[in-house]
Write a protein that holds these residues in place. Structure first.
Motif, short mmCIF file in Angstrom:
data_model
loop_
_atom_site.label_atom_id
_atom_site.label_comp_id
_atom_site.label_asym_id
_atom_site.label_seq_id
_atom_site.Cartn_x
_atom_site.Cartn_y
_atom_site.Cartn_z
N TYR A 31 88.56 8.60 58.00
CA TYR A 31 87.11 8.96 57.52
C TYR A 31 86.71 8.09 56.54
N CYS A 68 77.32 4.97 61.55
CA CYS A 68 78.89 5.23 62.43
C CYS A 68 79.39 3.72 63.31
N GLN A 71 80.64 0.29 62.25
CA GLN A 71 81.39 0.24 62.23
C GLN A 71 82.56 -0.46 63.11
N TRP A 75 83.97 4.35 66.59
CA TRP A 75 83.73 5.72 65.06
C TRP A 75 82.27 6.59 65.48
N VAL A 77 80.03 10.30 64.31
CA VAL A 77 79.58 10.91 62.97
C VAL A 77 80.28 12.60 63.11
N CYS A 113 81.78 9.09 58.80
CA CYS A 113 82.20 8.49 59.84
C CYS A 113 84.10 9.44 60.08
#
Length: 128
Positions: A31, A68, A71, A75, A77, A113
Motif C-alpha cells: 500500500y 495511482c 506509480q 498500481w 486505487v 493505492c
C-alpha cells in the motif's frame, strides 16, 4: 468396493486441503498513500459552476486513478482518503465581462493505492 474407495480418497483429499496453511491461497498487497492536485479545466466558468465541476465525483475518480497509475504497472486505487480543498483562480484579463470567471481545481487529494506484492502469488519465475 469402488464406491467406498472413492469416498475414502475424497475424504483424504478434503483433509489434505483443510490442513494446508491459509496463507498459501492469500494474496498480499503493498500500500502507498499519495497526495496530488487535480488539473483545472481549460474553460473558464462562473465560480459556483467551476467549484462544482472541480469537486465532481467523476473528476475525483479519474484523477485518483491517474495518481495511482503514475506509480507504475499494477498500481490501483484502494480508497480515496481525502477529497482535498477547492482552489479557484480568476481567469478574466483586462476590463471585459470575464472578471467573474474562474478555473477551479482540488489541492491535496489523498489516495491510497495498492499493488500485489511480488512473489506472493507466484510472480517470480522458477518458483512455485
Amino acid at each position: 468396493m469402488i464406491d467406498t474407495s472413492l469416498k475414502v480418497y475424497s475424504l483424504l483429499l478434503l483433509a489434505l486441503v483443510s490442513v494446508l496453511p491459509g496463507s498459501v491461497f492469500a494474496t498480499e498487497y503493498i500500500y502507498r498513500d499519495l497526495i496530488g492536485n487535480t488539473l483545472p479545466p481549460q474553460k473558464c466558468a462562473a465560480r459556483t459552476e467551476a467549484e462544482a465541476a472541480a469537486s465532481e465525483e467523476y473528476n475525483l475518480k479519474k484523477h485518483a486513478r491517474i495518481f495511482c497509475e503514475s506509480q507504475g504497472y499494477g498500481w490501483h486505487v484502494e480508497q480515496r482518503k481525502s477529497a482535498g480543498k477547492v482552489i479557484c483562480e480568476e481567469c478574466g484579463e483586462g476590463g471585459g465581462g470575464d472578471r467573474d470567471r474562474f478555473h477551479c481545481h482540488l489541492e491535496d487529494v489523498v489516495v491510497q493505492c495498492k499493488r500485489i506484492k511480488p512473489g506472493s502469488v507466484g510472480l517470480i519465475p522458477g518458483q512455485g
